[in-house]
Scaffold this motif. Structure first.
Motif, PDB file in Angstrom:
ATOM      1  N   THR A  32      45.084  11.670 -10.578  1.00  8.15           N
ATOM      2  CA  THR A  32      43.962  10.827 -10.991  1.00  8.15           C
ATOM      3  C   THR A  32      44.034   9.499 -10.261  1.00  8.15           C
ATOM      4  O   THR A  32      45.122   9.042  -9.915  1.00  8.15           O
ATOM      5  CB  THR A  32      43.964  10.571 -12.510  1.00  8.15           C
ATOM      6  OG1 THR A  32      42.871   9.714 -12.842  1.00  8.15           O
ATOM      7  CG2 THR A  32      45.251   9.908 -12.990  1.00  8.15           C
ATOM      8  N   SER A  33      42.866   8.900 -10.021  1.00 11.51           N
ATOM      9  CA  SER A  33      42.844   7.561  -9.455  1.00 11.51           C
ATOM     10  C   SER A  33      42.421   6.553 -10.515  1.00 11.51           C
ATOM     11  O   SER A  33      42.155   5.393 -10.219  1.00 11.51           O
ATOM     12  CB  SER A  33      41.883   7.522  -8.261  1.00 11.51           C
ATOM     13  OG  SER A  33      40.608   7.958  -8.668  1.00 11.51           O
ATOM     14  N   ASN A  34      42.343   7.029 -11.748  1.00 12.87           N
ATOM     15  CA  ASN A  34      41.922   6.178 -12.862  1.00 12.87           C
ATOM     16  C   ASN A  34      43.161   5.586 -13.549  1.00 12.87           C
ATOM     17  O   ASN A  34      43.948   6.321 -14.157  1.00 12.87           O
ATOM     18  CB  ASN A  34      41.087   7.040 -13.824  1.00 12.87           C
ATOM     19  CG  ASN A  34      40.561   6.260 -15.008  1.00 12.87           C
ATOM     20  OD1 ASN A  34      41.278   5.461 -15.593  1.00 12.87           O
ATOM     21  ND2 ASN A  34      39.308   6.505 -15.370  1.00 12.87           N
ATOM     22  N   LYS A  71      43.719   6.331 -17.266  1.00  9.76           N
ATOM     23  CA  LYS A  71      44.303   7.661 -17.540  1.00  9.76           C
ATOM     24  C   LYS A  71      45.808   7.657 -17.296  1.00  9.76           C
ATOM     25  O   LYS A  71      46.565   8.250 -18.067  1.00  9.76           O
ATOM     26  CB  LYS A  71      43.657   8.725 -16.647  1.00  9.76           C
ATOM     27  CG  LYS A  71      42.212   9.032 -16.970  1.00  9.76           C
ATOM     28  CD  LYS A  71      41.766  10.216 -16.121  1.00  9.76           C
ATOM     29  CE  LYS A  71      40.279  10.482 -16.216  1.00  9.76           C
ATOM     30  NZ  LYS A  71      39.860  11.580 -15.330  1.00  9.76           N
ATOM     31  N   GLU A  81      34.121  15.821  -6.691  1.00 12.70           N
ATOM     32  CA  GLU A  81      34.087  16.667  -7.896  1.00 12.70           C
ATOM     33  C   GLU A  81      32.791  17.462  -7.916  1.00 12.70           C
ATOM     34  O   GLU A  81      31.769  17.003  -8.386  1.00 12.70           O
ATOM     35  CB  GLU A  81      34.239  15.800  -9.143  1.00 12.70           C
ATOM     36  CG  GLU A  81      35.602  15.141  -9.199  1.00 12.70           C
ATOM     37  CD  GLU A  81      35.821  14.285 -10.424  1.00 12.70           C
ATOM     38  OE1 GLU A  81      35.209  14.558 -11.478  1.00 12.70           O
ATOM     39  OE2 GLU A  81      36.599  13.332 -10.320  1.00 12.70           O
ATOM     40  N   LYS A 138      40.812  18.829  -8.819  1.00 14.40           N
ATOM     41  CA  LYS A 138      41.640  17.644  -8.605  1.00 14.40           C
ATOM     42  C   LYS A 138      43.122  18.008  -8.577  1.00 14.40           C
ATOM     43  O   LYS A 138      43.877  17.520  -7.732  1.00 14.40           O
ATOM     44  CB  LYS A 138      41.366  16.604  -9.702  1.00 14.40           C
ATOM     45  CG  LYS A 138      39.985  15.983  -9.579  1.00 14.40           C
ATOM     46  CD  LYS A 138      39.766  14.834 -10.555  1.00 14.40           C
ATOM     47  CE  LYS A 138      39.286  15.271 -11.907  1.00 14.40           C
ATOM     48  NZ  LYS A 138      38.792  14.156 -12.741  1.00 14.40           N
ATOM     49  N   ASP A 174      40.017  15.980 -16.419  1.00  9.40           N
ATOM     50  CA  ASP A 174      38.606  15.675 -16.210  1.00  9.40           C
ATOM     51  C   ASP A 174      38.013  15.449 -17.586  1.00  9.40           C
ATOM     52  O   ASP A 174      38.225  16.236 -18.509  1.00  9.40           O
ATOM     53  CB  ASP A 174      37.859  16.790 -15.475  1.00  9.40           C
ATOM     54  CG  ASP A 174      36.565  16.238 -14.880  1.00  9.40           C
ATOM     55  OD1 ASP A 174      36.641  15.341 -14.022  1.00  9.40           O
ATOM     56  OD2 ASP A 174      35.478  16.670 -15.309  1.00  9.40           O
ATOM     57  N   SER A 175      37.308  14.339 -17.715  1.00  9.82           N
ATOM     58  CA  SER A 175      36.861  13.969 -19.046  1.00  9.82           C
ATOM     59  C   SER A 175      35.487  13.345 -18.994  1.00  9.82           C
ATOM     60  O   SER A 175      34.957  13.073 -17.922  1.00  9.82           O
ATOM     61  CB  SER A 175      37.875  13.009 -19.678  1.00  9.82           C
ATOM     62  OG  SER A 175      38.271  12.021 -18.753  1.00  9.82           O
ATOM     63  N   SER A 200      30.038  11.260 -16.262  1.00  8.45           N
ATOM     64  CA  SER A 200      30.363  10.008 -16.967  1.00  8.45           C
ATOM     65  C   SER A 200      30.868   8.915 -16.036  1.00  8.45           C
ATOM     66  O   SER A 200      30.546   7.745 -16.216  1.00  8.45           O
ATOM     67  CB  SER A 200      31.411  10.276 -18.052  1.00  8.45           C
ATOM     68  OG  SER A 200      30.863  11.098 -19.058  1.00  8.45           O
ATOM     69  N   PHE A 251      39.323   1.612 -21.467  1.00  2.00           N
ATOM     70  CA  PHE A 251      38.560   1.607 -20.208  1.00  2.00           C
ATOM     71  C   PHE A 251      37.252   2.361 -20.441  1.00  2.00           C
ATOM     72  O   PHE A 251      36.998   2.850 -21.547  1.00  2.00           O
ATOM     73  CB  PHE A 251      39.394   2.258 -19.084  1.00  2.00           C
ATOM     74  CG  PHE A 251      39.639   3.742 -19.257  1.00  2.00           C
ATOM     75  CD1 PHE A 251      38.836   4.674 -18.612  1.00  2.00           C
ATOM     76  CD2 PHE A 251      40.682   4.208 -20.050  1.00  2.00           C
ATOM     77  CE1 PHE A 251      39.054   6.037 -18.766  1.00  2.00           C
ATOM     78  CE2 PHE A 251      40.914   5.573 -20.204  1.00  2.00           C
ATOM     79  CZ  PHE A 251      40.102   6.494 -19.555  1.00  2.00           C
ATOM     80  N   TYR A 262      33.981   3.895 -21.431  1.00  3.26           N
ATOM     81  CA  TYR A 262      33.036   3.705 -22.537  1.00  3.26           C
ATOM     82  C   TYR A 262      33.709   3.310 -23.853  1.00  3.26           C
ATOM     83  O   TYR A 262      33.063   3.316 -24.898  1.00  3.26           O
ATOM     84  CB  TYR A 262      32.244   5.003 -22.761  1.00  3.26           C
ATOM     85  CG  TYR A 262      31.443   5.435 -21.549  1.00  3.26           C
ATOM     86  CD1 TYR A 262      30.167   4.925 -21.320  1.00  3.26           C
ATOM     87  CD2 TYR A 262      31.964   6.345 -20.632  1.00  3.26           C
ATOM     88  CE1 TYR A 262      29.429   5.311 -20.214  1.00  3.26           C
ATOM     89  CE2 TYR A 262      31.236   6.745 -19.519  1.00  3.26           C
ATOM     90  CZ  TYR A 262      29.972   6.225 -19.320  1.00  3.26           C
ATOM     91  OH  TYR A 262      29.243   6.615 -18.221  1.00  3.26           O
ATOM     92  N   ASP A 263      34.995   2.979 -23.814  1.00  5.43           N
ATOM     93  CA  ASP A 263      35.720   2.703 -25.062  1.00  5.43           C
ATOM     94  C   ASP A 263      35.064   1.636 -25.938  1.00  5.43           C
ATOM     95  O   ASP A 263      35.061   1.756 -27.160  1.00  5.43           O
ATOM     96  CB  ASP A 263      37.165   2.283 -24.758  1.00  5.43           C
ATOM     97  CG  ASP A 263      38.070   3.480 -24.487  1.00  5.43           C
ATOM     98  OD1 ASP A 263      37.682   4.610 -24.850  1.00  5.43           O
ATOM     99  OD2 ASP A 263      39.159   3.280 -23.917  1.00  5.43           O
ATOM    100  N   LYS A 265      45.085   4.506 -29.937  1.00  6.95           N
ATOM    101  CA  LYS A 265      44.188   5.399 -29.192  1.00  6.95           C
ATOM    102  C   LYS A 265      44.957   6.655 -28.778  1.00  6.95           C
ATOM    103  O   LYS A 265      44.427   7.759 -28.777  1.00  6.95           O
ATOM    104  CB  LYS A 265      43.600   4.676 -27.966  1.00  6.95           C
ATOM    105  CG  LYS A 265      42.565   5.534 -27.246  1.00  6.95           C
ATOM    106  CD  LYS A 265      41.966   4.914 -26.011  1.00  6.95           C
ATOM    107  CE  LYS A 265      41.153   5.961 -25.246  1.00  6.95           C
ATOM    108  NZ  LYS A 265      40.777   5.563 -23.896  1.00  6.95           N
ATOM    109  N   HIS A 321      40.520  12.086 -27.488  1.00  7.89           N
ATOM    110  CA  HIS A 321      40.323  13.382 -26.848  1.00  7.89           C
ATOM    111  C   HIS A 321      41.500  13.722 -25.941  1.00  7.89           C
ATOM    112  O   HIS A 321      42.009  14.834 -25.938  1.00  7.89           O
ATOM    113  CB  HIS A 321      39.017  13.349 -26.042  1.00  7.89           C
ATOM    114  CG  HIS A 321      38.871  12.148 -25.145  1.00  7.89           C
ATOM    115  ND1 HIS A 321      39.121  10.873 -25.566  1.00  7.89           N
ATOM    116  CD2 HIS A 321      38.535  12.041 -23.834  1.00  7.89           C
ATOM    117  CE1 HIS A 321      38.936  10.024 -24.575  1.00  7.89           C
ATOM    118  NE2 HIS A 321      38.586  10.712 -23.501  1.00  7.89           N
ATOM    119  N   ARG A 322      41.979  12.713 -25.177  1.00 12.01           N
ATOM    120  CA  ARG A 322      43.107  12.935 -24.269  1.00 12.01           C
ATOM    121  C   ARG A 322      44.378  13.223 -25.063  1.00 12.01           C
ATOM    122  O   ARG A 322      45.173  14.096 -24.683  1.00 12.01           O
ATOM    123  CB  ARG A 322      43.270  11.693 -23.377  1.00 12.01           C
ATOM    124  CG  ARG A 322      44.184  11.897 -22.187  1.00 12.01           C
ATOM    125  CD  ARG A 322      43.940  10.857 -21.112  1.00 12.01           C
ATOM    126  NE  ARG A 322      42.617  11.003 -20.520  1.00 12.01           N
ATOM    127  CZ  ARG A 322      41.585  10.193 -20.776  1.00 12.01           C
ATOM    128  NH1 ARG A 322      41.724   9.154 -21.556  1.00 12.01           N
ATOM    129  NH2 ARG A 322      40.411  10.435 -20.227  1.00 12.01           N
TER     130      ARG A 322
END
Ligand code: ITT
Length: 198
Positions: A7-9, A12, A40, A52, A68-69, A84, A155, A157-158, A178, A183-184
Protein backbone atom coordinates in the motif's frame (compact mmCIF):
# COMPACT_ATOMS: atom_id res chain seq x y z
CA UNK A 1 8.38 -14.52 7.68
CA UNK A 2 9.18 -11.34 5.74
CA UNK A 3 6.21 -9.81 3.90
CA UNK A 4 5.59 -6.68 1.81
CA UNK A 5 2.71 -4.45 2.80
CA UNK A 6 1.43 -3.45 -0.63
CA UNK A 7 0.00 0.00 0.00
CA UNK A 8 1.07 3.58 -0.53
CA UNK A 9 -1.47 4.81 2.00
CA UNK A 10 0.27 5.82 5.25
CA UNK A 11 -2.97 5.52 7.21
CA UNK A 12 -3.27 1.87 6.23
CA UNK A 13 0.37 1.23 7.17
CA UNK A 14 -0.31 2.68 10.64
CA UNK A 15 -3.39 0.50 11.08
CA UNK A 16 -1.89 -2.73 9.74
CA UNK A 17 1.88 -2.93 10.32
CA UNK A 18 1.90 -3.57 14.05
CA UNK A 19 -1.04 -5.98 13.89
CA UNK A 20 0.79 -8.01 11.23
CA UNK A 21 3.96 -7.88 13.35
CA UNK A 22 1.90 -9.40 16.19
CA UNK A 23 0.92 -12.20 13.81
CA UNK A 24 4.68 -12.92 13.51
CA UNK A 25 5.47 -11.22 10.20
CA UNK A 26 8.45 -9.03 9.49
CA UNK A 27 6.62 -6.24 7.66
CA UNK A 28 8.25 -4.10 4.96
CA UNK A 29 6.20 -1.28 3.43
CA UNK A 30 6.34 -1.25 -0.38
CA UNK A 31 7.64 2.34 -0.29
CA UNK A 32 10.74 1.13 1.60
CA UNK A 33 11.50 -1.05 -1.43
CA UNK A 34 10.76 1.71 -3.93
CA UNK A 35 7.63 -0.07 -5.17
CA UNK A 36 4.76 2.07 -6.48
CA UNK A 37 1.09 1.08 -6.59
CA UNK A 38 -0.21 -0.44 -9.84
CA UNK A 39 -3.28 0.87 -11.64
CA UNK A 40 -6.43 -0.46 -9.98
CA UNK A 41 -8.43 -1.81 -12.88
CA UNK A 42 -10.51 -4.41 -11.03
CA UNK A 43 -14.28 -4.25 -10.69
CA UNK A 44 -14.38 -5.45 -7.08
CA UNK A 45 -12.43 -4.82 -3.87
CA UNK A 46 -11.03 -8.34 -3.98
CA UNK A 47 -9.77 -7.95 -7.55
CA UNK A 48 -8.00 -4.70 -6.73
CA UNK A 49 -6.45 -6.13 -3.55
CA UNK A 50 -5.17 -9.08 -5.59
CA UNK A 51 -3.71 -6.75 -8.25
CA UNK A 52 -1.83 -4.75 -5.63
CA UNK A 53 -0.52 -7.78 -3.70
CA UNK A 54 0.52 -9.57 -6.89
CA UNK A 55 2.35 -6.52 -8.21
CA UNK A 56 4.29 -5.98 -4.97
CA UNK A 57 5.12 -9.68 -4.69
CA UNK A 58 6.42 -9.73 -8.24
CA UNK A 59 8.55 -6.61 -7.73
CA UNK A 60 9.96 -7.70 -4.36
CA UNK A 61 10.21 -11.48 -4.69
CA UNK A 62 8.48 -11.65 -1.29
CA UNK A 63 5.03 -12.68 -0.05
CA UNK A 64 2.69 -9.71 -0.07
CA UNK A 65 -0.41 -8.39 1.65
CA UNK A 66 -2.75 -5.69 0.33
CA UNK A 67 -5.92 -3.94 1.48
CA UNK A 68 -8.48 -2.58 -0.94
CA UNK A 69 -11.14 -0.64 0.84
CA UNK A 70 -13.81 1.96 0.43
CA UNK A 71 -16.90 3.72 1.66
CA UNK A 72 -20.26 2.47 0.41
CA UNK A 73 -23.16 4.93 0.77
CA UNK A 74 -26.70 3.65 0.24
CA UNK A 75 -28.23 7.02 -0.69
CA UNK A 76 -25.60 7.43 -3.42
CA UNK A 77 -26.27 4.02 -5.01
CA UNK A 78 -23.20 2.60 -3.26
CA UNK A 79 -20.79 5.34 -4.37
CA UNK A 80 -17.96 6.14 -3.84
CA UNK A 81 -17.35 2.40 -3.30
CA UNK A 82 -14.49 1.06 -5.36
CA UNK A 83 -13.60 4.61 -6.37
CA UNK A 84 -13.32 6.00 -2.82
CA UNK A 85 -9.67 7.04 -3.21
CA UNK A 86 -10.33 8.97 -6.42
CA UNK A 87 -13.94 10.08 -5.89
CA UNK A 88 -13.25 13.77 -6.58
CA UNK A 89 -10.92 12.91 -9.45
CA UNK A 90 -7.93 14.79 -8.11
CA UNK A 91 -4.64 13.32 -7.14
CA UNK A 92 -3.03 15.87 -4.86
CA UNK A 93 -1.13 15.64 -1.58
CA UNK A 94 -4.30 15.06 0.40
CA UNK A 95 -6.92 13.57 -1.90
CA UNK A 96 -9.01 13.00 1.19
CA UNK A 97 -9.81 16.69 1.41
CA UNK A 98 -11.46 16.94 -2.02
CA UNK A 99 -13.18 13.59 -1.64
CA UNK A 100 -14.73 14.62 1.66
CA UNK A 101 -15.90 17.93 0.20
CA UNK A 102 -17.54 16.11 -2.69
CA UNK A 103 -19.22 13.57 -0.41
CA UNK A 104 -20.68 16.31 1.78
CA UNK A 105 -21.98 18.11 -1.31
CA UNK A 106 -23.58 14.96 -2.76
CA UNK A 107 -25.20 14.23 0.61
CA UNK A 108 -26.33 17.80 1.34
CA UNK A 109 -30.02 17.08 0.71
CA UNK A 110 -30.16 13.57 2.12
CA UNK A 111 -32.14 13.52 5.38
CA UNK A 112 -30.60 12.30 8.61
CA UNK A 113 -32.39 8.95 8.64
CA UNK A 114 -31.18 8.03 5.14
CA UNK A 115 -27.47 8.53 5.65
CA UNK A 116 -26.41 4.94 6.37
CA UNK A 117 -23.03 3.87 5.05
CA UNK A 118 -20.50 1.13 5.47
CA UNK A 119 -16.76 0.86 5.20
CA UNK A 120 -15.45 -2.29 3.48
CA UNK A 121 -11.93 -3.69 3.67
CA UNK A 122 -10.70 -6.60 1.61
CA UNK A 123 -7.30 -7.92 2.65
CA UNK A 124 -5.45 -10.37 0.45
CA UNK A 125 -2.28 -12.32 1.21
CA UNK A 126 -0.19 -14.06 -1.44
CA UNK A 127 2.90 -16.23 -1.01
CA UNK A 128 4.06 -15.63 -4.60
CA UNK A 129 2.69 -13.62 -7.56
CA UNK A 130 1.25 -16.85 -8.96
CA UNK A 131 -0.10 -18.20 -5.65
CA UNK A 132 -3.22 -20.11 -6.75
CA UNK A 133 -4.89 -19.91 -3.33
CA UNK A 134 -4.51 -16.48 -1.80
CA UNK A 135 -5.91 -15.86 1.66
CA UNK A 136 -8.84 -13.45 1.37
CA UNK A 137 -10.33 -11.73 4.40
CA UNK A 138 -13.16 -9.19 4.23
CA UNK A 139 -14.42 -6.91 6.95
CA UNK A 140 -17.15 -4.28 7.17
CA UNK A 141 -18.43 -1.76 9.66
CA UNK A 142 -21.60 0.30 9.70
CA UNK A 143 -22.19 3.96 10.35
CA UNK A 144 -23.76 7.17 9.06
CA UNK A 145 -22.47 10.09 7.02
CA UNK A 146 -22.40 13.27 9.08
CA UNK A 147 -23.37 16.73 7.82
CA UNK A 148 -19.97 18.18 8.63
CA UNK A 149 -16.46 17.03 9.40
CA UNK A 150 -15.59 16.20 12.97
CA UNK A 151 -12.31 15.00 14.47
CA UNK A 152 -8.69 15.06 13.41
CA UNK A 153 -7.53 11.46 13.67
CA UNK A 154 -7.42 8.73 11.03
CA UNK A 155 -7.51 9.46 7.30
CA UNK A 156 -9.78 9.55 4.26
CA UNK A 157 -13.48 9.75 5.16
CA UNK A 158 -13.00 9.15 8.90
CA UNK A 159 -14.14 12.66 9.88
CA UNK A 160 -17.48 12.12 8.06
CA UNK A 161 -18.16 8.58 9.29
CA UNK A 162 -20.27 8.50 12.47
CA UNK A 163 -20.12 5.30 14.49
CA UNK A 164 -23.38 4.66 16.41
CA UNK A 165 -21.48 2.17 18.55
CA UNK A 166 -18.97 4.79 19.72
CA UNK A 167 -21.30 7.82 19.35
CA UNK A 168 -18.64 9.84 17.50
CA UNK A 169 -16.88 9.90 14.13
CA UNK A 170 -13.96 7.60 13.36
CA UNK A 171 -11.73 10.68 13.31
CA UNK A 172 -12.70 11.40 16.94
CA UNK A 173 -11.59 7.94 18.03
CA UNK A 174 -8.14 7.23 19.40
CA UNK A 175 -6.16 5.13 16.90
CA UNK A 176 -6.29 2.21 19.36
CA UNK A 177 -10.12 2.39 19.45
CA UNK A 178 -10.46 2.52 15.66
CA UNK A 179 -8.20 -0.53 15.54
CA UNK A 180 -10.77 -2.49 17.54
CA UNK A 181 -13.93 -1.79 15.55
CA UNK A 182 -13.08 -0.71 12.01
CA UNK A 183 -13.70 -2.60 8.76
CA UNK A 184 -9.92 -3.11 8.57
CA UNK A 185 -9.84 -4.43 12.14
CA UNK A 186 -12.62 -6.89 11.26
CA UNK A 187 -10.77 -8.03 8.12
CA UNK A 188 -7.55 -8.48 10.13
CA UNK A 189 -9.42 -10.62 12.69
CA UNK A 190 -10.61 -12.89 9.89
CA UNK A 191 -7.11 -13.00 8.41
CA UNK A 192 -5.77 -14.07 11.81
CA UNK A 193 -8.25 -16.96 12.00
CA UNK A 194 -7.42 -18.05 8.46
CA UNK A 195 -3.65 -17.95 9.15
CA UNK A 196 -4.12 -20.30 12.10
CA UNK A 197 -5.50 -23.02 9.87
CA UNK A 198 -3.39 -22.21 6.78
P1 ITT B 1 -3.41 1.82 -1.72
O1 ITT B 1 -4.20 1.42 -2.92
O2 ITT B 1 -1.99 2.18 -2.04
O3 ITT B 1 -3.51 0.84 -0.60
P2 ITT B 1 -5.45 3.86 -1.51
O4 ITT B 1 -5.71 4.97 -0.54
O5 ITT B 1 -5.48 4.19 -2.97
O6 ITT B 1 -4.04 3.18 -1.11
P3 ITT B 1 -7.76 2.18 -1.88
O7 ITT B 1 -7.62 2.13 -3.35
O8 ITT B 1 -8.10 0.92 -1.16
O9 ITT B 1 -6.43 2.70 -1.18
O10 ITT B 1 -8.82 3.31 -1.54
C1 ITT B 1 -9.45 3.29 -0.34
C2 ITT B 1 -10.00 4.68 -0.03
O11 ITT B 1 -11.16 4.51 0.79
C3 ITT B 1 -9.02 5.49 0.79
O12 ITT B 1 -8.19 6.31 0.00
C4 ITT B 1 -9.95 6.30 1.67
O13 ITT B 1 -10.41 7.43 0.98
C5 ITT B 1 -11.12 5.36 1.88
N1 ITT B 1 -10.91 4.58 3.11
C6 ITT B 1 -10.55 3.28 3.21
N2 ITT B 1 -10.39 2.92 4.48
C7 ITT B 1 -10.64 4.02 5.21
C8 ITT B 1 -10.64 4.29 6.58
O14 ITT B 1 -10.28 3.39 7.48
N3 ITT B 1 -10.97 5.51 6.98
C9 ITT B 1 -11.30 6.47 6.09
N4 ITT B 1 -11.31 6.31 4.78
C10 ITT B 1 -10.99 5.08 4.33
Amino acid sequence: QKIVLATSNKGKVKEMADVLADFGFEVVAQSELGIESPEETGLTFVENALLKARYASEKSGLPAIADDSGLVVKALNNAPGLYSARYAGVDDEDPGFHNRKKLLAEMANVPKNEREAKFVSCIVMLQTPTDPSPIIAEGECYGEITFEEKGENGFGYDSLFFSPEKNCTFAELEPTEKKQISHRANALKILKQKLKVA
